[in-house]
Design a protein around this motif. Structure first.
Motif, PDB file in Angstrom:
ATOM      1  N   PRO A 114      36.285 -42.541  25.160  1.00  0.00           N
ATOM      2  CA  PRO A 114      36.959 -43.704  25.735  1.00  0.00           C
ATOM      3  C   PRO A 114      38.722 -43.458  25.646  1.00  0.00           C
ATOM      4  O   PRO A 114      39.105 -43.236  24.464  1.00  0.00           O
ATOM      5  N   LEU A 115      39.453 -43.804  26.708  1.00  0.00           N
ATOM      6  CA  LEU A 115      40.671 -44.130  26.332  1.00  0.00           C
ATOM      7  C   LEU A 115      41.102 -45.603  26.820  1.00  0.00           C
ATOM      8  O   LEU A 115      40.201 -46.269  27.324  1.00  0.00           O
ATOM      9  N   GLY A 116      42.258 -46.089  26.494  1.00  0.00           N
ATOM     10  CA  GLY A 116      42.514 -47.353  26.720  1.00  0.00           C
ATOM     11  C   GLY A 116      43.500 -47.636  27.881  1.00  0.00           C
ATOM     12  O   GLY A 116      44.418 -47.143  27.882  1.00  0.00           O
ATOM     13  N   ILE A 117      43.170 -48.567  28.579  1.00  0.00           N
ATOM     14  CA  ILE A 117      44.029 -49.160  29.628  1.00  0.00           C
ATOM     15  C   ILE A 117      44.436 -50.440  29.641  1.00  0.00           C
ATOM     16  O   ILE A 117      43.291 -51.349  29.886  1.00  0.00           O
ATOM     17  N   ALA A 118      45.790 -50.626  29.720  1.00  0.00           N
ATOM     18  CA  ALA A 118      46.320 -52.075  29.822  1.00  0.00           C
ATOM     19  C   ALA A 118      46.176 -52.362  31.266  1.00  0.00           C
ATOM     20  O   ALA A 118      46.402 -51.702  32.282  1.00  0.00           O
ATOM     21  N   THR A 139      41.510 -57.015  26.453  1.00  0.00           N
ATOM     22  CA  THR A 139      42.884 -56.835  25.993  1.00  0.00           C
ATOM     23  C   THR A 139      42.946 -55.317  26.643  1.00  0.00           C
ATOM     24  O   THR A 139      44.278 -55.125  27.206  1.00  0.00           O
ATOM     25  N   ILE A 140      42.111 -54.417  26.549  1.00  0.00           N
ATOM     26  CA  ILE A 140      42.238 -53.000  26.868  1.00  0.00           C
ATOM     27  C   ILE A 140      40.821 -52.550  27.609  1.00  0.00           C
ATOM     28  O   ILE A 140      39.858 -53.270  27.105  1.00  0.00           O
ATOM     29  N   ALA A 141      40.853 -51.972  28.469  1.00  0.00           N
ATOM     30  CA  ALA A 141      39.840 -51.610  29.250  1.00  0.00           C
ATOM     31  C   ALA A 141      39.431 -50.021  28.895  1.00  0.00           C
ATOM     32  O   ALA A 141      40.204 -49.042  29.164  1.00  0.00           O
ATOM     33  N   PRO A 142      38.340 -49.877  28.297  1.00  0.00           N
ATOM     34  CA  PRO A 142      37.893 -48.393  28.162  1.00  0.00           C
ATOM     35  C   PRO A 142      37.272 -47.549  29.084  1.00  0.00           C
ATOM     36  O   PRO A 142      36.325 -48.099  29.703  1.00  0.00           O
ATOM     37  N   VAL A 143      38.024 -46.658  29.337  1.00  0.00           N
ATOM     38  CA  VAL A 143      37.736 -45.765  30.418  1.00  0.00           C
ATOM     39  C   VAL A 143      37.352 -44.312  29.928  1.00  0.00           C
ATOM     40  O   VAL A 143      38.246 -43.820  29.208  1.00  0.00           O
ATOM     41  N   TYR A 144      36.201 -43.652  30.267  1.00  0.00           N
ATOM     42  CA  TYR A 144      35.860 -42.604  29.739  1.00  0.00           C
ATOM     43  C   TYR A 144      36.555 -41.420  30.679  1.00  0.00           C
ATOM     44  O   TYR A 144      36.667 -41.270  31.914  1.00  0.00           O
ATOM     45  N   GLY A 161      45.373 -42.335  28.374  1.00  0.00           N
ATOM     46  CA  GLY A 161      45.075 -40.843  28.367  1.00  0.00           C
ATOM     47  C   GLY A 161      46.203 -40.108  27.674  1.00  0.00           C
ATOM     48  O   GLY A 161      46.207 -38.763  27.716  1.00  0.00           O
ATOM     49  N   ASP A 162      47.622 -40.532  27.757  1.00  0.00           N
ATOM     50  CA  ASP A 162      48.765 -39.776  27.252  1.00  0.00           C
ATOM     51  C   ASP A 162      49.259 -40.115  25.803  1.00  0.00           C
ATOM     52  O   ASP A 162      50.257 -40.393  25.576  1.00  0.00           O
ATOM     53  N   ALA A 174      45.437 -50.569  15.702  1.00  0.00           N
ATOM     54  CA  ALA A 174      45.518 -49.176  16.167  1.00  0.00           C
ATOM     55  C   ALA A 174      44.102 -48.683  16.683  1.00  0.00           C
ATOM     56  O   ALA A 174      43.569 -47.563  16.212  1.00  0.00           O
ATOM     57  N   THR A 175      43.612 -49.519  17.713  1.00  0.00           N
ATOM     58  CA  THR A 175      41.961 -49.198  17.855  1.00  0.00           C
ATOM     59  C   THR A 175      41.748 -48.739  19.108  1.00  0.00           C
ATOM     60  O   THR A 175      40.504 -48.128  19.778  1.00  0.00           O
ATOM     61  N   GLU A 176      42.988 -48.839  19.883  1.00  0.00           N
ATOM     62  CA  GLU A 176      42.931 -48.189  21.454  1.00  0.00           C
ATOM     63  C   GLU A 176      41.708 -48.452  22.197  1.00  0.00           C
ATOM     64  O   GLU A 176      41.289 -49.587  22.419  1.00  0.00           O
ATOM     65  N   GLY A 177      40.576 -47.561  22.754  1.00  0.00           N
ATOM     66  CA  GLY A 177      39.862 -47.794  23.537  1.00  0.00           C
ATOM     67  C   GLY A 177      38.673 -48.536  22.837  1.00  0.00           C
ATOM     68  O   GLY A 177      37.727 -48.936  23.562  1.00  0.00           O
ATOM     69  N   PHE A 178      38.597 -48.768  21.565  1.00  0.00           N
ATOM     70  CA  PHE A 178      37.672 -49.307  21.075  1.00  0.00           C
ATOM     71  C   PHE A 178      37.992 -50.895  20.581  1.00  0.00           C
ATOM     72  O   PHE A 178      37.260 -51.568  19.966  1.00  0.00           O
TER      73      PHE A 178
END
Length: 448
Positions: A341-345, A241-246, A368-369, A227-231
């Motif tokens: 950071p938020l996480g984007i697949a 796996t995930i792109a962290p975008v600020y 971000g949602d 459960a690590t999302e942007g990290f």
């Protein structure tokens, strides 16, 4: 530190893991996703040994930094979901998201979590002709699916949000403004009251089937939840796996009643507008404007660093946009500025799932949602972990596997090019009065 965290009483970190341990479920990450999962697991089966491992402190990431929208927004539109999974599945996921807004409020009330919950809905303003046409299209599309989305006249929109240049907008009742740090801190305490163990300052150095490695020992468990999302890119093997975008935010000092007399937001509606580069705001319970948006660059190699939380150029642009919306702010002080950071697949699709062969579970990619979506994820994971088939486990995002992001430098080039494209698309639409072809192309590439 976010404004949300800065106004809470100081709390020392919980004890780190003190050696190897055994659990029934090990959860990596004490943000909303990890804590909701732990809470619902402990509530459904108090005999389960649930351990949550957090690299910093509970809510350190997006859960304590976000815009405070507990909404029914999902990264993929209902139309896109319907094309991929069918109309019934898309509507089932939308209905689950709408009910999630009320579920968060219900749990907050039941657990005594005072998170400034106010279900005032969301107003998305249209401030030029192209945005107004986009608002009309969204309202028509929603009506075709039987979804509640009102098309507002200029007068109706301005009555709710007294911004300048408003031509109309849309309104949904399915959003509550919250104080996100109060929610995450209260949720951590509620989980602990139900027997969940939370270890802070305990980073996961590796996640594998049956175990989580940390500098202080190994937690072994048949079920491991990421459960690590942007990290997520910090974990071995998961960099793509995930792109962290600020996303960055500012908050004003408390504003006088004379300002609110014209600015509106009397029901603490959350607000945005129909531009491409996302902005979002709310009136806080203590009468500040908390306002944020995208525009900060993606950093090479999916890097996540504390220094990236501050981008003076973006803070200045947020202040400029806020003054453009509400000139009556005048010289009101920006009292706080922060980011995270938020996480984007890769396919812009949030997902939740459990691999029964390995016991590895995950949730994320919220774009971000995540305030509402993480609650739905936590309830879904609680069912999946316990082997319960339910309406939640049948939703179309369950078990979805997003493709990996491209290797660098393609990832850096692509993400930052899309951010610049959205910015230029907004400027071009304002000048020409015509929809941006570049933005339409980007929407098709993202499967919107």
């Amino acid at each position: 530190m976010s404004f949300w965290m800065s106004v809470l009483p100081e709390a020392g970190p919980r004890a780190a893991l003190a050696g190897s341990a055994e659990a029934d479920v090990a959860i990596v990450g004490a943000g909303y996703t990890g804590l909701w999962t732990a809470y619902y697991l402990a509530r459904a089966d108090p005999s389960l040994r649930v351990v949550v491992l957090e690299a910093e402190t509970a809510g350190f990431g997006a859960s304590g930094r976000n815009g405070g929208w507990c909404s029914a927004l999902f990264p993929k539109s209902v139309a896109a979901l319907a094309r991929a999974y069918g109309r019934d599945a898309a509507l089932a996921l939308n209905a689950a998201m709408e009910s999630t807004v009320d579920e968060v409020g219900r749990v907050a009330a039941e657990e005594g979590i005072d998170c400034d919950y106010a279900k005032g809905g969301t107003v998305v303003l249209a401030r030029n002709a192209v945005q107004l046409e986009r608002a009309r299209h969204e309202a028509e599309e929603a009506a075709g699916f039987g979804i509640h989305l009102d098309l507002l006249s200029a007068a109706e929109a301005t009555e709710r949000v007294g911004a300048t240049g408003v031509l109309g907008g849309t309104y949904t009742p399915h959003c509550a403004a919250i104080q996100p740090a109060k929610l995450v801190r209260g949720l951590a305490a509620a989980a602990e009251r139900r027997g969940v163990r939370i270890h802070e300052r305990t980073p996961a150095t590796a996640v594998a089937a049956g175990r989580v490695e940390t500098p202080f020992g190994t937690v072994r468990a048949p079920i491991v939840v990421r459960a690590t999302e942007g990290f997520t890119p910090r974990l071995p093997g998961l960099r793509r796996t995930i792109a962290p975008v600020y996303s960055l935010m500012v908050a004003t000092e408390p504003l006088p009643e004379t300002f609110w007399a014209t600015a509106g937001l009397a029901a603490r509606e959350t607000f945005s507008d129909h531009r491409h580069l996302i902005i979002y705001g709310q009136r806080t319970a203590d009468d500040r404007l908390a306002f944020g948006g995208r525009g900060a660059p993606y950093h090479f190699g999916s890097a996540v660093e504390p220094s990236f939380d501050r981008e003076p150029r973006v803070f200045a642009e947020l202040h400029r946009v806020l003054l453009d919306l509400f000139p009556a702010l005048g010289d009101a002080r920006i009292a706080h500025a922060w980011g995270g950071p938020l996480g984007i697949a890769r396919d812009w699709m949030a997902s939740v799932g459990l691999d029964p062969a390995t016991g590895l579970a995950w949730a994320g990619g919220y774009v971000g949602d995540g305030v509402g979506t993480s609650n739905l994820a936590g309830r879904t994971l609680a069912d999946l972990v316990r082997g319960v088939s339910s309406e939640l486990t049948a939703l179309p995002w369950v078990g979805h596997r997003s493709p990996r992001w491209e290797p660098e430098p393609l990832r850096w080039l692509g993400v930052n090019a899309s951010l610049r494209m959205m910015t230029s698309a907004d400027a071009a639409e304002a000048r020409s009065g015509r929809p941006s072809r570049r933005a339409a192309l980007m929407a098709r590439l993202l499967g919107a």
